[in-house]
Design a protein around this motif. Structure first.
Motif, PDB file in Angstrom:
ATOM      1  N   GLU A 149      44.110   4.482  11.127  1.00  0.00           N
ATOM      2  CA  GLU A 149      44.379   3.109  11.564  1.00  0.00           C
ATOM      3  C   GLU A 149      44.542   2.986  13.076  1.00  0.00           C
ATOM      4  N   ASN A 150      44.891   4.079  13.736  1.00  0.00           N
ATOM      5  CA  ASN A 150      45.147   4.015  15.178  1.00  0.00           C
ATOM      6  C   ASN A 150      43.940   4.401  16.022  1.00  0.00           C
ATOM      7  N   TYR A 160      35.749  -0.032   4.356  1.00  0.00           N
ATOM      8  CA  TYR A 160      35.010   0.101   5.607  1.00  0.00           C
ATOM      9  C   TYR A 160      33.526   0.132   5.283  1.00  0.00           C
ATOM     10  N   SER A 177      41.429  -3.985   4.220  1.00  0.00           N
ATOM     11  CA  SER A 177      42.434  -2.929   4.343  1.00  0.00           C
ATOM     12  C   SER A 177      41.985  -1.614   3.692  1.00  0.00           C
ATOM     13  N   GLN A 232      35.678  -1.560   9.945  1.00  0.00           N
ATOM     14  CA  GLN A 232      36.594  -2.086   8.937  1.00  0.00           C
ATOM     15  C   GLN A 232      36.165  -3.453   8.427  1.00  0.00           C
TER      16      GLN A 232
END
Length: 232
Positions: free
Chosen positions: A109-110, A224, A221, A218
């Motif tokens: 996520e980062n 992808y 959530s 993405q």
């Protein structure tokens, strides 16, 4: 360019900058063969229930995936590059879910940007990264089921780092020799040929067969989309 090394799902969550999610045996080798065999779109998900929900929203998609190497019940194919290579997927939308690789992208996520890692396009990945010249590159060796070391993913991370640093790398024969055992043992057992055929070992280690990278973008959530990008 600072290169950081991470492992497993917990490492994917810590990755930053341009991130390479590495799954040699077999998720991101399979994805490369899917694109080579004309798949129109590839969506990846970490949860089986997400795959089944997405199936209802797409137009007759092909479901591909495994858990612990075994094809997911009611999916169309196992995560096998050899089996995939025997079919034409022209115009097809694919949903891919695996034990490690697809979960790794969801967990990253980062990351500023995510690409996939497999030996079939390692040179293309290196060229792409060098063309971007990011401040930080995170190499995430996903390992077995995202929780234990996998020699093939660790070796890929080492070889990609060497390419980025202009250092010497191993030839295909050397890579195959290093990974034949114990990493490759799963592909040579008689009882696993229907799920993990011996040809998968060869197909996963066809060094630089493809000259494209696979980016992950993405959608939701737990969804992808993989995008094929040619490298000049």
């Amino acid at each position: 360019m600072k290169i950081k090394n991470f492992k497993f799902l917990e490492g994917a969550a810590k990755a930053e900058g341009l991130t390479v999610i590495i799954d040699v045996f077999r998720a991101y080798t399979t994805a490369a063969y899917l694109f080579a065999n004309q798949a129109e779109k590839i969506f990846i998900v970490s949860k089986v229930e997400t795959a089944r929900k997405l199936k209802k929203e797409l137009n007759n998609p092909v479901l591909i995936g495994e858990r612990k190497g075994i094809k997911i019940e009611d999916f169309d194919f196992n995560n096998s590059p050899y089996f995939i290579s025997q079919h034409n997927f022209m115009g097809k939308e694919i949903i891919l879910s695996t034990s490690a690789g697809t979960k790794g992208i969801i967990a990253a996520e980062n990351a500023a940007e995510v690409i996939t890692g497999s030996f079939v396009n390692i040179a293309a990945a290196a060229e792409y990264i060098k063309s971007k010249n990011p401040e930080t590159v995170s190499l995430v060796a996903m390992g077995n089921n995202g929780v234990t070391d996998a020699d093939e993913d660790n070796l890929y991370a080492d070889q990609l780092a060497n390419l980025l640093k202009g250092k010497k790398t191993l030839a295909q024969a050397e890579i195959k020799a290093r990974l034949r055992s114990p990493a490759g043992d799963r592909f040579f057992a008689d009882e696993t040929q229907s799920e993990m055929p011996k040809q998968d070992f060869e197909y996963c280690l066809k060094l630089n067969k493809f000259n494209f990278v696979i980016r992950a973008e993405q959608i939701d959530s737990d969804i992808y989309q993989l995008i094929r990008k040619e490298v000049d």
